[in-house]
Each structure stands twice: as C-alpha cells, then as structure tokens.
Design an enzyme around this catalytic site. Structure first.
Site, PDB file in Angstrom:
ATOM      1  N   HIS A   1       0.827  -1.208   0.000  1.00 44.98           N
ATOM      2  CA  HIS A   1       0.000   0.000   0.000  1.00 44.98           C
ATOM      3  C   HIS A   1       0.865   1.263   0.000  1.00 44.98           C
ATOM      4  O   HIS A   1       0.682   2.159  -0.850  1.00 44.98           O
ATOM      5  CB  HIS A   1      -0.911  -0.012   1.225  1.00 44.98           C
ATOM      6  CG  HIS A   1      -1.830   1.169   1.319  1.00 44.98           C
ATOM      7  ND1 HIS A   1      -3.122   1.144   0.860  1.00 44.98           N
ATOM      8  CD2 HIS A   1      -1.639   2.424   1.820  1.00 44.98           C
ATOM      9  CE1 HIS A   1      -3.693   2.322   1.070  1.00 44.98           C
ATOM     10  NE2 HIS A   1      -2.806   3.121   1.652  1.00 44.98           N
ATOM     11  N   GLU A   2       1.800   1.329   0.923  1.00 41.71           N
ATOM     12  CA  GLU A   2       2.631   2.532   1.035  1.00 41.71           C
ATOM     13  C   GLU A   2       3.572   2.671  -0.156  1.00 41.71           C
ATOM     14  O   GLU A   2       3.898   3.789  -0.558  1.00 41.71           O
ATOM     15  CB  GLU A   2       3.425   2.513   2.345  1.00 41.71           C
ATOM     16  CG  GLU A   2       2.555   2.500   3.611  1.00 41.71           C
ATOM     17  CD  GLU A   2       1.576   3.643   3.670  1.00 41.71           C
ATOM     18  OE1 GLU A   2       1.838   4.710   3.070  1.00 41.71           O
ATOM     19  OE2 GLU A   2       0.515   3.474   4.307  1.00 41.71           O
TER      20      GLU A   2
ATOM     21  N   HIS B   1       1.865   4.731  -2.847  1.00 47.87           N
ATOM     22  CA  HIS B   1       1.995   6.176  -2.604  1.00 47.87           C
ATOM     23  C   HIS B   1       3.406   6.648  -2.950  1.00 47.87           C
ATOM     24  O   HIS B   1       3.589   7.659  -3.642  1.00 47.87           O
ATOM     25  CB  HIS B   1       1.722   6.493  -1.128  1.00 47.87           C
ATOM     26  CG  HIS B   1       0.316   6.244  -0.684  1.00 47.87           C
ATOM     27  ND1 HIS B   1      -0.786   6.652  -1.393  1.00 47.87           N
ATOM     28  CD2 HIS B   1      -0.167   5.627   0.438  1.00 47.87           C
ATOM     29  CE1 HIS B   1      -1.895   6.309  -0.739  1.00 47.87           C
ATOM     30  NE2 HIS B   1      -1.541   5.677   0.365  1.00 47.87           N
TER      31      HIS B   1
END
Length: 421
Positions: A21-22, A25
């Site tokens: 997920h990170e 980003h």
C-alpha cells in the site's frame, strides 16, 4: 504448525499488505517529482531506521498501518528566520549545508547572521558576515543540520502542493490501487494452487484420527469411484445416503490412488449422539487450472468479496451492525492463524481478502483515510483553488483520532471475547 510459524505468518501478512500500500503512494509520488522524506511501516517509536537516497526508511513499533511523508503535506519542521545566526558549507559557489547550532564546531563553514532567505522559490540566502553582506545560491538538495539531524530542503517544485490535482490524486489513489492489484494476483495464485474442480469426481480432503476411514486405510487425496457397487461420480448426496444406511455394517469402497484402483472395507460407526460417521471430509477432485480459468477465478472472487465488503460498510454506516459484533486486531490475528494452520491456499486467499479490504477501506470518505484526501482534491478541482491546508489538516487530525478510538473499542471487544472464552 507451531506458534512461532503462526506469529511469523501474521507478521508477514501485515508487512506485505502495508508495504504494498505505502509503496504505491511512494512510487507515484516519486514519479511526480515529490520529495518523499520518510517511508514508514507502523507507527510510534522507531525500531529500525536507515537512509537511502532522499528517503528515510523506518520500521516502527506499533503495527497499525504505515505512511509516506511527502514534503509540503505538513509544515516544514525546521524554520530559519532573519536575525538568526547560522553557518554555511559552500561547494561550487552553492550552499550545500546550513548549520543551525554548534556553530563554533563548524570550522570549515562560513558563519553569519541571516538578512534574507528563500528556500522554496528563489533558493538563496543573504547573510551578514562581520558587517559585510554576502548572497549565496542554495543547492536544491541542500541539507539543514540541527542537533546532528539532517533535513533536506524542499523547493516548491518538490512539494506535494506544487503538483497538479491529477498527479496528487494518483499519488493518493495508488495506495489502494496496489492493494487491489495484489489481491487479484493472490486470488489467481489460489486458483493455480487448488486447481479447477471436476464436478464428476469426489476426493477425500482429510481423515479423522482413529476413525473408521483411517482404520480402513483411506487417505487424503483418494478419489471415491464406487461404494457397494454403485458409481459415485460427483454425487455426494448418494454417498451420504449409502453411509447412513450402513451403520456398523462393512461397506466396499473403490478409490483411485496414484492412478490405481484400490478396494477398502469401511464400517461406518454409530456414535453416542446417534450420528453415523466414517471420519472423512470431502471435496471435488481437481485438475490444474488453465491461465484463463485462473484469471476468471481471480476476477470472480474480486467481484464477490468486494460486494460483501461494501455491503458490510453500508450496514456499518447505517448502524445496522452492533458494536459488539465488530472485531479488531486480536480477532484478525486469531483468524489469520486459523487460515495459516489450514494450509497455504487458505492463507493466501485470506491475504488476498485482507488486501482487498484494506484497499476499499482506505477509499472510504472518512477523514484521515485516502478517500477523504481524494474528496478534498476533488473539491479543489471544482473550486479551482485548494482548501485551506490548516483546515484540511485539522479534519484529518480529528478523523485519525476517531479511528484510534474505534480501534481501541474493537480491541476492547476482542479482549472481552477472549476472557469469555
């Protein structure tokens, strides 16, 4: 599976889901030219930390998420004001380091009092050195050093707010997007692991210790061909009926094992609760899945589980769910351990489901989540100007506090359930 293995598989689940997920980003922020100051897994005190390139990578103590800290999202931590005494390290006529304390120990640096400074747009500093003004250009990757802690400056074109709405929205949406991509890859992997069911063949999935099946020599993986002379094919109801009619009576089972037919004498047992048991769990026989079948399986599960998750969010939003029914980290750990103990296909399927859940949850328009940040960007696109950053930060702060309270509440429920047994 021992306790240590279960702990490691729980840690692996958290680490993979949050990192993916990170990373979404992080990757798209970097692609947009945004300075990413920190890539963190977990919250709270740092357990492990190192710097590579422009980014500090940290592993933190509390396993409740992660974050990517982009320049400009929050007020810069270090400010330099006119009248402040600093020391400058200069190389090739550009300032590379700005020292804010312990100036007497910076023997190779030029000391002076700040007259004017701009570290965002014009990148210069003008200092008074013994009554003489000097103006220096500042390198776009210059470091500010305070108490031996280095912070890279963030020129305006490296800050989050300088990018287009589209670039910022992609950097925010990329986190959930990576979870969706991981989920479908894992669902497809499960299809390859378990194969495609053959509807006309029943296979023994497992046998109960000391059961009639084990005593007769039946094994997990055996395909049931016929019982008492009757072809079974994929008719589990017929098999169940034959067993129910044969309490304490020997039955002739023909099974296929390693492409050989074997005949076994099985005697169903009448238990104390008047149930007739053989001691097997059944499932369809399978064959290796084709690429097309695996992709269809993966997409079908994505749609099915997404529908169920969104339905659950809807019930929660309309208060159709009792708080006592909500599970938190403890229940997640318990269920993850159960799935891991059941085998790799179940564990991988659970990881896929959790990745999908994390992606959808983060897209909810709840303050502090990615969905809320996308809402603010949408409002900016409609208004033609950004929302006041201070107001937006306050909304996200309140939202984060509310999420932490909800986390405490569901964890409390988990502990009560453990106490109740």
């Amino acid at each position: 599976m021992n306790v240590l293995q279960l702990i490691l598989l729980n840690v692996l689940l958290f680490f993979v889901l949050v990192t993916v997920h990170e990373w979404g980003h992080f990757y798209f922020a970097r692609r947009a030219g945004i300075l990413t100051r920190e890539f963190a897994i977990g919250f709270g005190p740092k357990v492990l930390s190192f710097v590579k390139g422009e980014t500090r990578y940290t592993l933190r103590l509390l396993p409740i998420g992660g974050f990517v800290r982009m320049a400009g999202e929050d007020p810069e931590l270090v400010q330099i004001n006119p009248g402040q005494r600093i020391a400058l390290a200069i190389q090739d006529d550009k300032v590379t380091h700005i020292y804010l304390n312990d100036l007497d120990s910076r023997r190779d640096a030029l000391q002076g009092v700040v007259e004017d400074i701009d570290l965002e747009h014009k990148l210069f500093v003008r200092v008074d050195v013994d009554g003489v003004l000097h103006k220096f250009a500042v390198h776009p990757q210059a470091m500010m050093v305070s108490k031996d802690k280095e912070t890279q400056i963030a020129p305006w074109d490296r800050q989050f707010g300088s990018k287009t709405v589209g670039q910022r929205a992609l950097a925010i949406f990329a986190g959930p997007l990576m979870n969706f991509i991981l989920a479908i890859i894992l669902f497809i992997s499960v299809a390859f692991m378990v194969g495609t069911p053959l509807p006309d063949r029943i296979r023994i999935q497992s046998t109960v210790d000391s059961s009639a099946a084990q005593k007769a020599g039946l094994m997990a993986g055996d395909v049931i061909i016929e019982v008492n002379g009757e072809k079974i094919a994929g008719d589990s109801k017929k098999l169940t009926g034959l067993i129910q009619d044969s309490a304490n009576k020997p039955m002739s089972w023909v099974v296929e094992r390693d492409q050989q037919l074997l005949t076994k004498q099985v005697t169903p047992v009448l238990t104390a609760d008047n149930a007739i048991r053989v001691g097997v769990s059944l499932g369809p026989d399978t064959r290796p899945a084709t690429i097309s079948e695996a992709f269809q399986f993966g997409w079908k599960n994505m749609v099915l589980y997404s529908t169920l998750i969104l339905d659950g969010f809807g019930k929660l939003a309309t208060l159709q769910v009792d708080m006592d029914e909500l599970g938190g980290p403890v229940q997640i750990v318990q269920f993850t351990s159960e799935q891991a103990a059941a085998g790799w296909p179940q564990y991988v399927n659970w990881m896929a489901l959790m990745s999908l859940y994390l992606g959808l949850f983060n897209l909810l328009p709840v303050p502090a989540l990615d969905g809320s940040r996308l809402v603010f960007l949408g409002l900016e696109a409609l208004r033609g100007k950004p929302i006041d950053p201070n107001r937006e930060s306050m909304v996200h702060f309140v939202g984060f506090a509310m999420l932490m309270l909800l986390m405490i509440a569901v964890t409390y429920n988990d502990i009560l359930e453990l106490i109740k047994g």
